[in-house]
Design an enzyme around this catalytic site. Structure first.
Site, PDB file in Angstrom:
ATOM      1  N   HIS A 124     -53.145  64.315 -19.420  1.00  0.00           N
ATOM      2  CA  HIS A 124     -54.491  63.775 -19.612  1.00  0.00           C
ATOM      3  C   HIS A 124     -55.281  64.802 -20.407  1.00  0.00           C
ATOM      4  CE1 HIS A 124     -58.617  62.599 -18.734  1.00  0.00           C
ATOM      5  NE2 HIS A 124     -58.180  61.459 -18.242  1.00  0.00           N
TER       6      HIS A 124
ATOM      7  N   HIS B 194     -60.289  68.411 -10.234  1.00  0.00           N
ATOM      8  CA  HIS B 194     -60.764  69.439 -11.138  1.00  0.00           C
ATOM      9  C   HIS B 194     -61.820  70.317 -10.489  1.00  0.00           C
ATOM     10  CE1 HIS B 194     -61.515  71.211 -14.986  1.00  0.00           C
ATOM     11  NE2 HIS B 194     -62.707  70.658 -15.178  1.00  0.00           N
TER      12      HIS B 194
ATOM     13  N   GLU C  62     -71.381  69.515 -14.491  1.00  0.00           N
ATOM     14  CA  GLU C  62     -71.160  68.185 -15.052  1.00  0.00           C
ATOM     15  C   GLU C  62     -72.128  67.176 -14.428  1.00  0.00           C
ATOM     16  OE1 GLU C  62     -67.077  67.082 -14.605  1.00  0.00           O
ATOM     17  OE2 GLU C  62     -66.309  68.981 -15.393  1.00  0.00           O
TER      18      GLU C  62
ATOM     19  N   HIS D 278     -71.706  67.298 -10.428  1.00  0.00           N
ATOM     20  CA  HIS D 278     -70.648  68.145  -9.877  1.00  0.00           C
ATOM     21  C   HIS D 278     -70.894  69.547 -10.407  1.00  0.00           C
ATOM     22  CE1 HIS D 278     -68.358  64.125  -9.861  1.00  0.00           C
ATOM     23  NE2 HIS D 278     -68.873  64.338  -8.664  1.00  0.00           N
TER      24      HIS D 278
ATOM     25  N   HIS E  62     -63.927  67.964  -7.741  1.00  0.00           N
ATOM     26  CA  HIS E  62     -64.235  66.551  -7.894  1.00  0.00           C
ATOM     27  C   HIS E  62     -63.049  65.867  -8.558  1.00  0.00           C
ATOM     28  CE1 HIS E  62     -65.708  68.747 -11.439  1.00  0.00           C
ATOM     29  NE2 HIS E  62     -65.376  67.665 -12.151  1.00  0.00           N
TER      30      HIS E  62
END
Length: 437
Positions: free
Chosen positions: A292, A335, A341, A365, A371
């Site tokens: 990803h 992560h 974020e 976050h 998260h």
């Protein structure tokens, strides 16, 4: 209400010029500051950088206007404001946070863009020219005989509900949901609406937004410069009226009175302009093999810090796209990040949080707070057949990402929109380890 969105470009680099069609020849042919301007206008320069900044980052625009900006009464504090920079006095939390959609003002109270602007979080300090802030706005009324300008930094506006009809000194812009606009430091603007409106604002104190470098992507991809639009000059010549100028300075709002409409620029020339962008034109770069890719491949605009590759703020979107991958976990990975974020949702449902994260709401976050996908998303992603798949159709989520620790305001913590059960979306995650490969 007719609002024009045409881009004029001339000369080297990003130099723009525009004049109101009602006054042909209002731009001086040679010098920027002639002894007598065409149509007996005043010349006025708006500088967005130090005079001695390198040529590639030097920002300025020349206005040719009916009256100079200096014609106003002294500023005084503006009392009706939830714009804050006192986050250093608020007890903070590292918890994952999510806000329910911010409510539109009740119809019995008229609230325009300025009075409906509320600060959620921020970091740094505008007086030292380093940092950023995140605001939301909710409005049910237009700004009548008043305008706003920001001495602290640039505003990136993200409408979520309702179209914004924005008057600027440069001309007019129409900005609808799924579009953004940037109004840079010092530029006067006013917001008209025809329906209840809500959206998000990213403010940066340090430098200006630019397009990210493409690196190995090559010449094409992400946001294309030709899709950014600037206004056409349009002047309003109105005298003997009561007009308010609201200024954001050192984190607080101030107001001054003037007796004319300040949107009286007949022509302008320069490279320091407001602009808009349609998010549907973003050229997505995505994986076609395994793993990803990091969300940085979705960066529309960035405000760099003094550290190479590190941003004061990035504006990142997660648009509709094809996902093609082999033997990999498709949704955003679990992560912990050295960046903060802040996420918002313009419309649709975000793939990693299809329940609970709603359009007009938000999440934060914080730095190094873990998260990732909720339990339902994890289960589905580990069972899906891996084949070419459309992702995020009918959806537009975005992220304001910053290298700063973002501190919350009292309003954000106590306004009553926090989702106290947000953490429970991960509570169903089970241990699957059994010691067998």
């Amino acid at each position: 209400m007719s609002f024009l969105n045409l881009k004029y470009k001339s000369g080297f680099g990003n130099e723009f010029r525009s004049e109101d069609p009602r006054c042909p020849g209002s731009l001086p042919e040679l010098q920027n500051n002639p002894q007598v301007c065409p149509y007996k206008l005043y010349s006025e320069q708006l500088s967005g950088s130090a005079f001695t900044a390198p040529r590639e980052t030097n920002k300025r625009t020349w206005f040719y206007r009916i009256r100079p900006s200096v014609l106003h009464q002294p500023f005084r504090p503006y009392e009706r404001s939830n714009v804050r920079s006192d986050w250093n006095n608020v007890a903070q939390t590292p918890n994952q946070l999510r806000w329910k959609p911010f409510p539109i003002p009740m119809s019995d109270k008229n609230v325009d863009f300025v009075d409906g602007l509320n600060t959620i979080c921020g970091g740094g300090d505008s007086s030292s020219r380093n940092g950023m802030a995140v605001h939301v706005y909710t409005a049910n009324d237009s700004m009548k005989n008043r305008c706003f300008h920001n001495s602290d930094g640039d505003f990136l506006l993200v409408p979520q509900l309702g179209t914004l009809y924005i008057r600027t000194e440069f001309g007019k812009m129409t900005v609808s949901p799924n579009e953004i606009c940037v109004i840079q430091q010092g530029m006067k603007f006013s917001v008209d609406i025809t329906e209840p409106s809500r959206g998000y604002v990213l403010e940066v104190f340090d430098g200006h937004f630019i397009l990210p470098n493409l690196g190995p992507i090559g010449a094409n991809g992400l946001a294309n410069p030709r899709h950014f639009l600037t206004p056409v000059a349009y002047y309003e010549d109105k005298d003997h009226i009561k007009f308010e100028v609201i200024n954001k300075y050192c984190g607080n709002l101030f107001v001054a009175q003037m007796e004319h409409n300040p949107f009286d620029v007949v022509a302008w020339y320069g490279n320091y302009v407001p602009y808009k962008y349609d998010l549907s034109k973003f050229m997505v770069i995505n994986t076609v093999s395994y793993d990803h890719a990091d969300p940085s491949i979705f960066t529309v605009l960035t405000c760099p810090s003094t550290k190479p590759g590190v941003a004061i703020a990035d504006f990142v979107i997660f648009p509709p796209r094809w996902s093609v991958a082999t033997d990999t976990f498709r949704p955003p990975y679990y992560h912990r990040n050295c960046m903060s974020e802040f996420m918002g949702l313009i419309h649709g449902s975000y793939e990693a949080k299809e329940e609970g994260f709603r359009a007009g709401g938000a999440s934060l976050h914080s730095m190094m707070t873990p998260h990732g996908p909720d339990n339902d998303c994890f289960i589905k992603a580990t069972q899906d057949k891996l084949e070419p798949t459309r992702v995020a159709d009918g959806t537009m989520a975005f992220m304001f990402e910053s290298s700063l620790q973002l501190r919350l305001t009292d309003w954000a913590l106590n306004f009553g929109r926090l989702d106290e059960d947000y953490y429970k979306c991960w509570s169903g995650l089970q241990k699957h380890f059994d010691g067998q490969k």
